[in-house]
Write a protein that holds these residues in place. Sequence first.
Motif, PDB file in Angstrom:
ATOM      1  N   LEU A 206       0.803  -1.223   0.000  1.00  0.00           N
ATOM      2  CA  LEU A 206       0.000   0.000   0.000  1.00  0.00           C
ATOM      3  C   LEU A 206       0.835   1.273   0.000  1.00  0.00           C
ATOM      4  CD1 LEU A 206      -2.632  -1.038   2.734  1.00  0.00           C
ATOM      5  CD2 LEU A 206      -2.799  -1.313   0.245  1.00  0.00           C
ATOM      6  N   ASP A 237      -9.720   9.053   5.683  1.00  0.00           N
ATOM      7  CA  ASP A 237      -8.940   8.015   5.020  1.00  0.00           C
ATOM      8  C   ASP A 237      -9.000   6.736   5.847  1.00  0.00           C
ATOM      9  OD1 ASP A 237      -7.055   6.432   3.740  1.00  0.00           O
ATOM     10  OD2 ASP A 237      -5.329   7.618   4.407  1.00  0.00           O
ATOM     11  N   ALA A 241      -6.299   1.664   1.536  1.00  0.00           N
ATOM     12  CA  ALA A 241      -6.128   1.716   0.086  1.00  0.00           C
ATOM     13  C   ALA A 241      -4.693   2.058  -0.272  1.00  0.00           C
ATOM     14  CB  ALA A 241      -7.069   2.763  -0.516  1.00  0.00           C
ATOM     15  N   ASN A 242      -4.263   1.576  -1.433  1.00  0.00           N
ATOM     16  CA  ASN A 242      -2.967   1.954  -1.951  1.00  0.00           C
ATOM     17  C   ASN A 242      -2.951   3.473  -2.171  1.00  0.00           C
ATOM     18  OD1 ASN A 242      -0.875   2.546  -4.074  1.00  0.00           O
ATOM     19  ND2 ASN A 242      -0.581   0.338  -3.957  1.00  0.00           N
ATOM     20  N   ASP A 245      -3.993   4.900  -5.493  1.00  0.00           N
ATOM     21  CA  ASP A 245      -5.347   4.747  -6.013  1.00  0.00           C
ATOM     22  C   ASP A 245      -5.969   6.125  -6.230  1.00  0.00           C
ATOM     23  OD1 ASP A 245      -5.076   2.053  -5.864  1.00  0.00           O
ATOM     24  OD2 ASP A 245      -6.480   1.743  -4.201  1.00  0.00           O
ATOM     25  N   ASP A 246      -6.629   6.296  -7.368  1.00  0.00           N
ATOM     26  CA  ASP A 246      -7.203   7.602  -7.695  1.00  0.00           C
ATOM     27  C   ASP A 246      -8.181   8.089  -6.634  1.00  0.00           C
ATOM     28  OD1 ASP A 246      -5.736   7.740 -10.010  1.00  0.00           O
ATOM     29  OD2 ASP A 246      -7.336   6.936 -11.289  1.00  0.00           O
ATOM     30  N   ALA A 247      -8.855   7.163  -5.977  1.00  0.00           N
ATOM     31  CA  ALA A 247      -9.878   7.545  -5.000  1.00  0.00           C
ATOM     32  C   ALA A 247      -9.279   8.214  -3.766  1.00  0.00           C
ATOM     33  CB  ALA A 247     -10.685   6.310  -4.582  1.00  0.00           C
ATOM     34  N   ARG A 249      -5.601   9.231  -3.704  1.00  0.00           N
ATOM     35  CA  ARG A 249      -4.314   9.879  -3.975  1.00  0.00           C
ATOM     36  C   ARG A 249      -4.370  11.378  -3.661  1.00  0.00           C
ATOM     37  NH1 ARG A 249      -0.354   8.821  -9.180  1.00  0.00           N
ATOM     38  NH2 ARG A 249       1.474   9.895  -8.287  1.00  0.00           N
ATOM     39  N   THR A 252      -4.463  11.223   1.519  1.00  0.00           N
ATOM     40  CA  THR A 252      -4.206  10.225   2.553  1.00  0.00           C
ATOM     41  C   THR A 252      -4.006  10.883   3.916  1.00  0.00           C
ATOM     42  OG1 THR A 252      -1.839  10.280   2.076  1.00  0.00           O
ATOM     43  CG2 THR A 252      -3.158   8.600   0.941  1.00  0.00           C
TER      44      THR A 252
END
Length: 263
Positions: A206, A237, A241-242, A245-247, A249, A252
């Motif tokens: 991640l 957050d 999620a990585n 990831d667009d969701a 980025r 975070t």
Amino acid sequence: MRVHIFAAAFFASTALAACSGANEAPAESEYNARKYMQAINDIARLDDQEADEARQPGELLAFAQIDRGDVVGDFVMGGGYVTRLLATAVGADGKVYAFQPEEFIAFSPDYAGLQDAAVAPYANDEGEPVHVYPLRAPLAQPGWPEPLDTIITVMNFHDLYLTDFSEGTAQQTIAMLYDALKPGGSLVVVDHYAVEGAGAEAANTLHRMDTDLALQDLTTAGFVLEEESAIYSRPSDPRTANVFDDAIRGQTDQFAWRLRKPG
């Protein structure tokens, strides 16, 4: 009678002054974002300014307690965002060592070009570095030319735990950072939160950092956690999620630590 009136007025004014003093706001810290407006508005940072709302450059410099004349290191400089901030913040009498690991350049040659572009505005007419110096070397061996007042590493501390590197790289690198600082010097770490107990796996899957693991290794090396800042706190957050990831980025939840080398 006038003596009594004077005495009453004196005590009334004294009480009022005391009351007023009790309600005064505490004095503003010497380190605040306004102190660094020249660095934030530096013409060399024009392309960086669209990221400033998320990256809070003034607050970062204030948290790091950067002073003019400081000798500082930008550890894993990436695109040079922090390097450019530090270049003006330390002034002409300070020095910035902008370190790009050879391993990162091997992974993506663009990192070499980014380093070159970041230091170029601060060179003399012959193209020689003046007070911003590029360093390229193995991750755990930057070769700092002199002891440093402060080292800043932003969103790259988790990389020390990647399985691409040999076992023990994180601990070796942290020991190097400790040794690189002057007694009383500071290390500022900003990184993406992982969920509690995620361990090194979160760094690999991640690109997030388990804070318990980080703090254990930092304090084992001798660092003392002096202050934690919430300047990059984003409670929404979920930390699962990585970070690419667009969701999520750019949004975070991140921790910011200032750690001290006792001196």
